[in-house]
Design an enzyme around this catalytic site. Structure first.
Site, PDB file in Angstrom:
ATOM      1  N   GLU A  49      -9.413   3.510   1.951  1.00  0.00           N
ATOM      2  CA  GLU A  49      -8.911   3.251   0.178  1.00  0.00           C
ATOM      3  C   GLU A  49      -7.928   2.862  -0.249  1.00  0.00           C
ATOM      4  OE1 GLU A  49      -7.853   5.668   3.091  1.00  0.00           O
ATOM      5  OE2 GLU A  49      -5.473   5.238   2.933  1.00  0.00           O
TER       6      GLU A  49
ATOM      7  N   LYS B  98     -10.167  12.837   7.641  1.00  0.00           N
ATOM      8  CA  LYS B  98      -9.974  12.989   8.752  1.00  0.00           C
ATOM      9  C   LYS B  98     -10.226  14.005   9.468  1.00  0.00           C
ATOM     10  CE  LYS B  98      -7.374   8.766   7.652  1.00  0.00           C
ATOM     11  NZ  LYS B  98      -7.713   7.548   8.305  1.00  0.00           N
TER      12      LYS B  98
ATOM     13  N   ARG C  61      -7.458  -0.925   0.514  1.00  0.00           N
ATOM     14  CA  ARG C  61      -8.364  -1.761   0.004  1.00  0.00           C
ATOM     15  C   ARG C  61      -8.741  -1.905  -1.308  1.00  0.00           C
ATOM     16  NH1 ARG C  61     -13.023  -2.302   4.721  1.00  0.00           N
ATOM     17  NH2 ARG C  61     -11.540  -1.443   5.607  1.00  0.00           N
TER      18      ARG C  61
ATOM     19  N   ASP D 101     -11.901   6.899   3.303  1.00  0.00           N
ATOM     20  CA  ASP D 101     -11.294   6.788   3.732  1.00  0.00           C
ATOM     21  C   ASP D 101     -10.863   5.386   4.160  1.00  0.00           C
ATOM     22  OD1 ASP D 101      -9.164   7.267   5.573  1.00  0.00           O
ATOM     23  OD2 ASP D 101     -10.691   7.671   7.385  1.00  0.00           O
TER      24      ASP D 101
ATOM     25  N   ASP E  46      -2.432   9.902   3.355  1.00  0.00           N
ATOM     26  CA  ASP E  46      -4.383   9.398   3.846  1.00  0.00           C
ATOM     27  C   ASP E  46      -4.688  10.764   3.963  1.00  0.00           C
ATOM     28  OD1 ASP E  46      -6.277   8.350   3.811  1.00  0.00           O
ATOM     29  OD2 ASP E  46      -5.548   6.987   4.915  1.00  0.00           O
TER      30      ASP E  46
ATOM     31  N   ASP F  64       1.298   6.348   5.354  1.00  0.00           N
ATOM     32  CA  ASP F  64       0.489   5.556   5.051  1.00  0.00           C
ATOM     33  C   ASP F  64       1.014   4.149   3.738  1.00  0.00           C
ATOM     34  OD1 ASP F  64      -2.197   4.873   5.674  1.00  0.00           O
ATOM     35  OD2 ASP F  64      -3.178   6.015   4.237  1.00  0.00           O
TER      36      ASP F  64
ATOM     37  N   LYS G  72       1.040  -0.754   0.215  1.00  0.00           N
ATOM     38  CA  LYS G  72      -0.032  -0.026   0.398  1.00  0.00           C
ATOM     39  C   LYS G  72       0.676   1.524   0.105  1.00  0.00           C
ATOM     40  CE  LYS G  72      -2.906   3.327   2.906  1.00  0.00           C
ATOM     41  NZ  LYS G  72      -4.335   2.519   4.363  1.00  0.00           N
TER      42      LYS G  72
END
Ligand code: BES
Ligand code: ZN
Ligand code: ZN
Length: 499
Positions: free
Chosen positions: A350, A277, A352, A348, A270, A289, A265
């Site tokens: 994201e 967030k 996956r 959020d 993020d 992230d 990833k």
């Protein structure tokens, strides 16, 4: 590149140069200014000019992690290093003892230690590897953006071994150097602020490393990703002013003994997308992230030097997750690589989405196993805290191999169940699947989502959301981004057997 850069391209330079700077030798310490002396708990103190009552007063009982510093006029500083009992010494304990030494001597540029007779349960090579890792990783500091360095940089580490074991020790130095450099690279990449390390720069770094170390790197820009139909990565990227990148890394040894795919990833930052967030402490760590992608890149970059016989394909899924005017909306449906449609119920979640494309790409080539690594769920942090990563998979022997690699690297993992009874939480009324599970068991439903994209290839998933960053320094893990996963992956890949 971002406008706030102090020096153009500095992220790349730091990543490549950091660990090369330390000279590591097998033999006498020459003129080192700090000399480490391993001391067994309640062991013989020989001619050290101290006795146990005095050491007890200073709180030193010879346990792992303890040190006692003796300043001597006109002579090197002597550091007594607690090593517990000889029979109990394993890689983890040696690494911790070495880290304690490096930190007790943090003002010294040159360290030496005499290892004496080999240990009963550890080869000299493994002992030396663990010492190199403990010392180099404990002395790591991300200083690239400081006007003057916060720490004294290490220049020399010397280790003396018993006669006839020099070749084994040299091997340990080479391995420890490669594994430490991988963790350091992963830390540097994760610590680098998002304004200085975007998807495009990440791809540049991968290309430079590939050319230097000897693995193949292919970069897919936005246009190429549209061609590939990577709707997950493109969807997440939609709200960003910056382009995404998918970076494919290929390491091909001469006579491969197996072939593994690694998917990382690479969310360079993020923000949560439109589900932005809050401005809290967790949000402030979201430059990390991309730690999964960093671990994959760092591990693969170490394989040529280690002579690993496992062929590896890496997929770095890189973009930031921003709330721009063109961002994907809640309720939007993305078409991922291979055609599966995904309803985005939370922008959020994201990770996956980008991983789905990467996993499908991995299934399109013959691989004996697929491993993915991602800062995927806050739930993993709440479940296991900041010292243990969650693992989930569809194949027990793969999990076994991961567990022993985790133990060797002291990057602990704990298995969660791939509980298919929760799969219905991902049902969507308009698409094949939604990207949101229910309020509970978030790490498990995230893994169930990923499983949809691995066909029936043996697969395991490592959720490093909790372990990617720590606030308090501990042993060889300074506060900040940890580089967790790089050494675990190296150990896994170099010992891989087909499941
Ligand atoms: N990058 C985060 C996961 C994360 C959270 C990592 C905290 C490190 C610390 C991920 O993209 C995310 O936001 N996940 C959501 C998923 C949820 C919306 C289903 C989460 O865990 O809250
Ligand atoms: Zn997120
Ligand atoms: Zn994320």
């Amino acid at each position: 590149m971002a406008v706030y850069a102090k020096k153009e391209g500095f992220a790349l330079t730091q990543a490549l140069e950091h660990s090369k700077a330390v000279e590591i030798v097998v033999g006498d310490g020459r003129d080192t200014t700090a000399v480490g002396v391993p001391v067994l708990a309640e062991g013989d103190l020989g001619d050290l000019d101290v006795d146990w009552p005095l050491l007890a007063e200073a709180g030193f009982a010879g346990a792992i992690g303890e040190t006692y510093v003796v300043l001597r006029q006109g002579q090197p500083t002597r550091v007594l290093i607690g090593v517990g009992s000889r029979e109990d010494l394993d890689k983890t304990k040696v690494r911790d003892a070495a880290a304690a030494f490096a930190l007790a001597a943090r003002t010294h540029r040159s360290l030496s230690v005499d290892l004496g007779e080999p240990l009963p349960n550890l080869t000299v090579g493994d002992t030396v590897q663990a010492i190199v890792e403990g010392v180099l990783l404990a002395r790591y500091s991300y200083d690239a953006l400081k006007s003057s360095p916060a720490t004294v940089p290490l220049q020399l580490l010397a280790m003396k071994v018993a006669d006839g074991l020099t070749a084994d020790a040299e091997q340990g130095v080479a391995t420890g150097r490669a594994t430490s450099a991988a963790t350091i690279l992963a830390r540097d990449l994760a610590n680098t602020p998002p304004g200085l390390l975007d998807a495009e720069e990440m791809a540049n770094i991968a290309q430079a490393l590939g050319a230097e170390r000897g693995f193949e790197v292919e970069v897919f820009d936005k246009e190429a990703l549209i061609e590939l139909g990577c709707g997950g990565l493109l969807g997440v990227n939609a709200g960003s002013a910056k382009e995404p990148r998918m970076v494919k890394l290929t390491y091909t040894p001469e006579n491969p003994t197996g072939k593994v795919a690694l998917v990382g990833k690479g969310i360079m930052y993020d923000a949560g997308g439109l589900a932005i967030k809050p401005g809290d402490a967790v949000h402030a760590t979201m430059k990390n992230d991309m730690s999964g992608a960093a671990a994959v890149l760092a591990a693969i970059a170490a394989l040529p030097a280690l002579g690993s016989t496992t062929a590896v394909t890496g997929y770095l899924m890189c973009t930031d997750n921003m709330p721009g005017g063109s961002a994907m909306a809640m309720g939007d449906v993305l078409v991922t690589r291979g055609g599966t449609t995904v309803e985005v119920l939370n922008t959020d979640a994201e990770g996956r989405l980008v991983m789905a494309d990467g996993l499908v790409l991995a299934t399109e080539e013959p691989h004996d196993a697929i491993l993915d690594i991602a800062t995927l769920t806050g739930a993993a942090m709440r479940t296991f805290g900041v010292e243990i990563a969650a693992i989930i998979g569809n194949h027990p022997s793969l999990i076994d191999q991961l567990e022993s690699a985790a133990q060797a690297a002291d990057e602990p993992v704990w298995e969660l169940p791939l509980a298919r009874r929760y799969r219905s939480e991902l049902n969507s009324t308009v698409a094949d699947i939604s990207n949101m599970g229910g309020p509970n068991a978030g790490s498990i439903t995230a893994a169930l989502f990923l499983e949809e994209f691995v066909a029936d290839v043996p697969w395991a998933h490592i959720d490093i959301a909790g372990v990617a960053q720590n606030n308090a320094s501990k042993s060889w893990r300074p506060a900040g981004c940890t580089g967790f996963g790089a050494r675990l992956l190296i150990d896994f890949l170099t010992n891989f057997t087909r499941p």
